[in-house]
Design an enzyme around this catalytic site. Sequence first.
Site, mmCIF file in Angstrom:
data_model
loop_
_atom_site.group_PDB
_atom_site.id
_atom_site.type_symbol
_atom_site.label_atom_id
_atom_site.label_comp_id
_atom_site.label_asym_id
_atom_site.label_seq_id
_atom_site.Cartn_x
_atom_site.Cartn_y
_atom_site.Cartn_z
ATOM 1 N N LYS A 41 -90.692 62.412 -16.245
ATOM 2 C CA LYS A 41 -89.229 62.564 -16.340
ATOM 3 C C LYS A 41 -88.844 62.568 -17.806
ATOM 4 C CE LYS A 41 -85.681 62.701 -13.379
ATOM 5 N NZ LYS A 41 -85.725 63.119 -11.976
HETATM 6 P P1 NAD Z 1 -74.713 66.557 -10.856
HETATM 7 O O1 NAD Z 1 -74.469 66.344 -12.301
HETATM 8 O O2 NAD Z 1 -74.641 67.939 -10.293
HETATM 9 O O3 NAD Z 1 -73.701 65.663 -9.980
HETATM 10 C C1 NAD Z 1 -73.468 64.322 -10.199
HETATM 11 C C2 NAD Z 1 -72.100 64.004 -9.597
HETATM 12 O O4 NAD Z 1 -71.905 62.594 -9.609
HETATM 13 C C3 NAD Z 1 -70.931 64.624 -10.335
HETATM 14 O O5 NAD Z 1 -70.013 65.155 -9.377
HETATM 15 C C4 NAD Z 1 -70.276 63.424 -11.051
HETATM 16 O O6 NAD Z 1 -68.899 63.600 -11.231
HETATM 17 C C5 NAD Z 1 -70.575 62.336 -10.053
HETATM 18 N N1 NAD Z 1 -70.506 60.966 -10.554
HETATM 19 C C6 NAD Z 1 -70.986 60.440 -11.703
HETATM 20 N N2 NAD Z 1 -70.655 59.129 -11.777
HETATM 21 C C7 NAD Z 1 -69.975 58.825 -10.638
HETATM 22 C C8 NAD Z 1 -69.358 57.666 -10.104
HETATM 23 N N3 NAD Z 1 -69.387 56.518 -10.779
HETATM 24 N N4 NAD Z 1 -68.741 57.748 -8.907
HETATM 25 C C9 NAD Z 1 -68.691 58.906 -8.225
HETATM 26 N N5 NAD Z 1 -69.260 60.024 -8.665
HETATM 27 C C10 NAD Z 1 -69.874 59.997 -9.860
HETATM 28 O O7 NAD Z 1 -76.133 65.875 -10.553
HETATM 29 P P2 NAD Z 1 -77.082 66.071 -9.298
HETATM 30 O O8 NAD Z 1 -78.125 67.037 -9.682
HETATM 31 O O9 NAD Z 1 -76.275 66.273 -8.069
HETATM 32 O O10 NAD Z 1 -77.777 64.629 -9.276
HETATM 33 C C11 NAD Z 1 -77.167 63.517 -8.637
HETATM 34 C C12 NAD Z 1 -78.246 62.523 -8.290
HETATM 35 O O11 NAD Z 1 -79.210 63.175 -7.465
HETATM 36 C C13 NAD Z 1 -79.029 61.956 -9.481
HETATM 37 O O12 NAD Z 1 -79.402 60.640 -9.201
HETATM 38 C C14 NAD Z 1 -80.261 62.839 -9.530
HETATM 39 O O13 NAD Z 1 -81.368 62.189 -10.158
HETATM 40 C C15 NAD Z 1 -80.494 63.019 -8.046
HETATM 41 N N6 NAD Z 1 -81.334 64.167 -7.716
HETATM 42 C C16 NAD Z 1 -80.929 65.433 -7.984
HETATM 43 C C17 NAD Z 1 -81.778 66.480 -7.676
HETATM 44 C C18 NAD Z 1 -81.384 67.917 -7.894
HETATM 45 O O14 NAD Z 1 -82.179 68.811 -7.546
HETATM 46 N N7 NAD Z 1 -80.192 68.206 -8.378
HETATM 47 C C19 NAD Z 1 -83.040 66.240 -7.112
HETATM 48 C C20 NAD Z 1 -83.406 64.929 -6.835
HETATM 49 C C21 NAD Z 1 -82.532 63.906 -7.157
#
Ligand code: NAD
Length: 418
Positions: free
Chosen positions: A106
Amino acid sequence: MSNEANPFESLQQQIHQAATELDVDDDVINRLSNPERVLELNLSVELDDGTIDVVEAYRAQFNGDRGPYKGGIRYHPGVTRAEVKALSGWMVYKCAAVNVPYGGGKGGIKIDPAEYSESELERLTRAYAKELRPLVGESRDIPAPDVNTGQREMNWFKDTYETLEGRTEPGVVTGKAIESGGSRGRVEATGRSVMLVVREAFEEFDWDIEDATVAVQGFGNAGSIAARLLDELGANVVAATDSRSGVYSEDGLDVAAAKAHKSKTGALSGFDGATEEISSEELLTMDVDVLIPAALENAIDGDVAEEVSADLIAEAANGPLTPEADKVLAERDIYVIPDILANAGGVIVSYFEWVQNRQRFSWTEQRVNDELERYITEAFDAMIEAYEQQEVATLRIAMYTVALKRVMRAAEEGGIWP
Ligand code: NAD
């Protein structure tokens, strides 16, 4: 959001809990619960006004016994060495849980990307790719998108690597745009695996998904797509929040319209299909059937867990529960589908992307989705079997025992050299 738990300590506790169930020797666990290496960088980037900014960045390579290191790159002001280490370890156990032939890595850059122009972000990404070049490659370490990074950053990363190497190697990163070697179905993959595990859990527990109520914290890539796919399955998404605001409607939100509103205005706030504005704290304790934390780590601590009303939590985010929250929820008989399974769709389709890149052959979206479903349902079944046979306290421990056994076998077979 609580910051009480150090994510690396949370990861180590999770590995140790599974190791206790499997009666593993301490020296083996010591090796499998610490990263093999962590690169710490101070990147210099020229800003548009000619001044130089120096920013902290990391890449952790946790374990490579099952294959090349694999894991995303995050741009966020909260990036720390401990966070990157934890996220890289979760990738090891996630890849093993769903049985894709990868280790875990990561990376992160400690910035708020909103404070940088597009050209500054491009220079920063290219500087990071240049520093990582000796460590990455399609058979070494394969980055991907994470919070605040996406196809754009992956394309810059790949272009920098290929330019410096003097050859094409699209499999050096995944999560690329289709034209640059990306896979169909990759953008939706994480949300799709969240939907699939919720569907499987409802079947397993003999619950009815039709009109089951769902609340989603974090309406980004993972959260909004999980919401849309659950809505398509017949569930009723009643609440969603982002970092600044949140919306609720007892009759259910029009998920596509809420997403369109957020894309247009940058926030959920002001969405006219909602009857109430809510905070993330309110959402977490709302009386719903399914709660999906899809933002960042440690969203639910022990105190919040005491107030959670959902019957099922599907962890779209990585590490959204503190260890204390896990304990409380287990005592309260609330099922938690762990992140290493629930959000594994991203890495599974990344794996398909890499396979397609190596074959120089692209799959249809249908094939991607069918294969994804097969990987997720097989892993879900393995988790349930371990849960029932080993009589462990949580689905998380069950999934970790499945994953840990696979990592241990690969480590033992490889041995230690020299
Ligand atoms: P992203 O940036 O697209 O979305 C994150 C969202 O969370 C945004 O809408 C943001 O406004 C919101 N957010 C941040 N702080 C917040 C809070 N305190 N309360 C409510 N909402 C809040 O990111 P993503 O890719 O969707 O990733 C989100 C999570 O999923 C992370 O933990 C990431 O590691 C995990 N994840 C993502 C993927 C992927 O393929 N995108 C894969 C595995 C895990």
